[in-house]
Design a protein around this motif. Structure first.
Motif, short mmCIF file in Angstrom:
data_model
loop_
_atom_site.label_atom_id
_atom_site.label_comp_id
_atom_site.label_asym_id
_atom_site.label_seq_id
_atom_site.Cartn_x
_atom_site.Cartn_y
_atom_site.Cartn_z
N LYS A 2 -3.84 8.58 2.01
CA LYS A 2 -5.10 7.88 2.22
C LYS A 2 -5.07 7.03 3.48
O LYS A 2 -6.11 6.58 3.95
CB LYS A 2 -5.38 6.96 1.02
N GLU A 50 -12.27 1.84 -1.34
CA GLU A 50 -11.11 1.13 -0.80
C GLU A 50 -11.47 0.36 0.48
O GLU A 50 -10.60 -0.10 1.20
CB GLU A 50 -9.95 2.09 -0.56
N ILE A 85 0.84 -1.20 0.00
CA ILE A 85 0.00 0.00 0.00
C ILE A 85 0.87 1.25 0.00
O ILE A 85 0.58 2.23 -0.69
CB ILE A 85 -0.97 -0.03 1.20
N ALA A 86 1.98 1.19 0.74
CA ALA A 86 2.89 2.33 0.76
C ALA A 86 3.47 2.58 -0.62
O ALA A 86 3.56 3.72 -1.08
CB ALA A 86 4.00 2.08 1.77
N PHE A 129 1.66 9.01 3.07
CA PHE A 129 0.68 8.15 2.41
C PHE A 129 -0.68 8.69 2.81
O PHE A 129 -1.27 8.28 3.81
CB PHE A 129 0.87 6.70 2.84
N ARG A 167 14.91 9.88 6.11
CA ARG A 167 14.83 11.21 5.51
C ARG A 167 13.39 11.67 5.36
O ARG A 167 12.46 10.87 5.29
CB ARG A 167 15.48 11.22 4.15
N SER A 211 12.28 5.01 0.93
CA SER A 211 13.07 5.68 1.96
C SER A 211 12.72 5.18 3.36
O SER A 211 13.39 5.51 4.32
CB SER A 211 12.88 7.20 1.88
N LEU A 212 11.65 4.38 3.45
CA LEU A 212 11.29 3.81 4.75
C LEU A 212 11.67 2.34 4.83
O LEU A 212 11.18 1.59 5.68
CB LEU A 212 9.79 3.97 5.00
N ARG A 254 5.48 13.91 1.60
CA ARG A 254 5.28 12.64 0.90
C ARG A 254 4.65 11.62 1.83
O ARG A 254 5.09 10.50 1.93
CB ARG A 254 6.63 12.12 0.39
N ARG A 311 7.34 9.22 11.28
CA ARG A 311 7.59 8.08 10.40
C ARG A 311 9.08 7.77 10.33
O ARG A 311 9.49 6.62 10.36
CB ARG A 311 7.04 8.44 9.02
N CYS A 312 9.89 8.81 10.24
CA CYS A 312 11.35 8.61 10.20
C CYS A 312 11.84 8.04 11.52
O CYS A 312 12.70 7.16 11.54
CB CYS A 312 12.06 9.92 9.93
N ASN A 361 1.04 4.35 -2.83
CA ASN A 361 0.88 5.76 -2.50
C ASN A 361 2.04 6.60 -2.98
O ASN A 361 1.85 7.69 -3.52
CB ASN A 361 0.74 5.92 -1.00
N ASP A 362 3.26 6.14 -2.73
CA ASP A 362 4.43 6.95 -3.08
C ASP A 362 5.67 6.06 -3.06
O ASP A 362 6.12 5.65 -1.99
CB ASP A 362 4.58 8.08 -2.06
N ALA A 416 8.93 7.55 -1.28
CA ALA A 416 8.77 7.64 0.17
C ALA A 416 8.81 6.25 0.78
O ALA A 416 9.45 6.03 1.80
CB ALA A 416 7.47 8.33 0.51
N PHE A 428 11.03 14.56 2.92
CA PHE A 428 11.14 15.13 1.58
C PHE A 428 10.76 16.61 1.61
O PHE A 428 10.07 17.08 2.50
CB PHE A 428 10.23 14.38 0.62
#
Lengths: 358, 268
Positions: free
Chosen positions: B98, A328, A198-199, B96, B88, A209-210, B94, B170-171, A202-203, A206, B90
């Protein structure tokens, strides 16, 4: 006080008991024609859910479900057909394929695995593409698989196809396989893997980066989807009892896509209303397209009424409910399994905090 | 200072990045030490974000070496670096959008609570405990940043400041050694950015081992937060020093204000 709709007994009755009773009535009281339609519905649910798994949840827009379905159907059929039948029907079939005869459930599993491996192999190069390009490439795989099936005559019997499979896909079997498939897909969706998917949808940057590997997660999702499409194909072959390459071509591709989009691509349970509409409507409307009497009213023959009604319906849904019928929301599964896996437990513990006015 | 000692976290040696003939970063060298807050300032197009993207693995350098804990990470992808502890944010948000805030944090935190596919499918105790711990861990991170009441809200429905905080949360869920913040105060009003400074300080107080690198245009934020500041212009580092040194640096003042009467009057 607990709301009645949150009570375990209520959930159990609406999601398990009532559908089960309906199915028992269908299984015992209805004739084979209607039973076939209901079985087809369940198979379509698997196919649509498999498509939702990639298209809606991971965000890789794949049109290749029909090709994985074809692989599942052929592998499954070749594994369950008796050897003498294979030898007489398919000329020049290699001995090692002709000799195999497996029980249905083993064949079902293997057909899914074959489709998944195929998806893994083609996925490594094609999942580098994004968006529309990926859609076109996966459409290409449908065409490639069809021409392979057409031309590998010593295994697939070419465009004449294979027939004579046993009707293993009875209603109880199909329902069991469908429920298991949806359960597995839902579990994956709510696990760490699913969160990664799902992440990524979305992007991508990002998500990476996680610590989420774009390549690994997308490939895995593609293979899971292919696995269930293969299983759907195998069930389908043992329902129709006769398959040919042309059955797994563009018509099937877009029918599956329609089911997936109509029900709500981002929801696994959306596969159920989507598949129901696409499966039942042609049968409901078939009386209109041939003409005749319905409820005592004389209806003239209208050619192509099925297609017209379906298209109008599709357009209306797309205008007034863009995300599909379920959007969704996984209404059905969230109601069933929410407590442990999602934030159910956690919500209860911190209810006071979450209820604060924000 | 050729060999990296224990306190060095990131060491950048003569790194360049060239895009189709344009040199965005030109032979830059600097070091980041453990537990300090660094600032990276400079005009638009100076190559700050490119440099940050190279450290986080989004872009690979054309030449030079980037060392993280003494190991070269030039070719590492961003997800492996994230697992190793480089987090990091942005320049533009950025999140999520939804998903709920807690889900956003869980995505980042899940690397620490692993289970196999089979354990997940059969809903075993290991799986349920891992999920429970993940929930708790994510919630604690939100609580530390004082945004726990938004946990179940959709991320894109929240005010801008909260969304920024969510991104930082989140980071933090990655438990990073190095936190890279790309213009965290962009688009914030003075009140919000003052709050941000407070929050970052708070975060650093709770994780004193963590190194933070901030790219920022808001000088108030940079000067009040950072222990050490690098200044970039057209791909090169033109000056470095403590906030006081940078504030009085001729080169930096010239970079921001230019020559001439106006600059002179400002300087006086």
């Amino acid at each position: 006080m607990e709301k009645i709709k949150d009570k375990a007994i209520f959930k159990f009755i609406t999601v398990v008991v009532i559908p089960l009773l309906i199915l028992i009535v269908i299984e015992t009281k209805m004739n084979d024609y209607y039973k076939t339609v209901v079985i087809l519905l369940f198979i379509n649910v698997i196919l649509a859910a498999a498509t939702n798994f990639t298209n809606g949840i991971t965000g890789i827009f794949s049109l290749g479900t029909a090709s994985f379905m074809a692989i599942g159907a052929y592998v499954g059929s070749l594994l369950t057909l008796p050897p003498d039948m294979k030898c007489s029907r398919i000329q020049g079939i290699p001995a090692f394929i002709a000799e195999i005869k497996l029980p249905f459930f083993a064949a079902l599993l293997i057909s899914g695995l074959f489709a998944a491996v195929f998806a893994g192999i083609i996925g490594i190069p094609i999942l580098r593409a994004k968006g529309h390009y990926l859609a076109v490439i996966t459409l290409g795989t449908v065409i490639v698989v069809k021409s392979l099936l057409d031309n590998l005559t010593s295994i697939t019997n070419g465009s004449r196809g294979i027939s004579g499979m046993e009707g293993y896909s009875t209603l109880p079997v199909t329902v069991l396989v469908t429920v298991l498939s949806l359960y597995v897909m839902y579990r994956i969706k709510t696990s760490s893997l699913g969160r990664g998917m799902i992440a990524l949808k979305n992007d991508e940057d990002a998500a990476e980066s996680l610590g989420i590997s774009r390549f690994r997660v997308r490939l895995f999702s593609f293979m899971i989807s292919a696995f269930f499409a293969g299983i759907g194909g195998c069930l389908w072959a043992h329902l129709q009892r006769s398959i040919a390459p042309s059955m797994f071509y563009l018509t099937e591709t877009f029918m599956i896509l329609e089911m997936s989009v109509l029900g709500g691509m981002e929801s696994l349970s959306g596969a159920i209303p989507g598949a129901a509409i696409i499966t039942f409507f042609p049968y409901l409307l078939s009386d209109f397209s041939t003409g005749g009497e319905i409820f005592g009213i004389k209806v003239p023959k209208i050619n192509g009424i099925t297609n017209i009604v379906m298209s109008v319906l599709f357009i209306l849904v797309m205008i007034f409910r863009k995300g599909g019928i379920f959007r969704e929301n996984d209404y059905i599964f969230d109601a069933m399994f929410s407590p442990d896996t999602y934030s159910g437990l956690f919500k209860k513990e911190h209810d006071d905090v979450l209820k604060k006015d924000v | 200072m050729a060999e990296s000692n224990n306190s060095t976290l990131i060491k950048i040696e003569d790194v360049s990045a060239v895009f189709q003939g344009i040199t965005a970063v030109d032979n830059v060298r600097f070091t980041l030490e453990k537990g300090k807050i660094y600032g990276l300032i400079g005009t638009n197009g100076a190559g700050k974000s490119t440099l940050l993207n190279m450290i986080s693995g989004n872009i690979h350098p054309t030449s030079g070496r980037i060392l993280y804990k003494g190991k070269e990470i030039n070719r590492s992808s961003s997800h492996t670096l994230a697992e190793k502890g480089i987090a990091r944010t942005f320049q533009n948000l950025r999140l999520f959008g939804k998903e709920t805030v807690i889900e956003n944090v869980k995505v980042a935190g899940q690397g620490k609570f692993r289970y196999s596919v089979l354990q997940m499918l059969f809903n075993t105790k290991t799986y349920r405990n891992a999920e429970k711990k993940l929930n708790r861990n994510s919630f604690d991170i939100l609580r530390n940043l004082d945004i726990e009441k938004y946990a179940e809200r959709r991320a894109d429905s929240l005010p801008y400041g909260i969304q920024r905080k969510t991104e930082i949360a989140r980071c933090l869920a990655l438990n990073p050694n190095l936190l890279l913040l790309d213009e965290p105060a962009a688009g914030m009003n003075p009140k919000e950015s003052a709050q941000l400074v407070k929050d970052i300080r708070e975060v650093h107080k709770k994780n004193p081992e963590m190194t933070i690198l901030i790219i920022e245009h808001d000088m108030k934020v940079v000067m009040s937060l950072c222990d050490y500041i690098y200044t970039m212009a057209s791909g090169k580092i033109i000056d470095e020093g403590t906030p006081e040194e940078i504030q009085n640096s001729e080169k930096v003042i010239e970079l921001y204000l230019g020559h001439g009467k106006y600059a002179e009057s400002k300087r006086a």
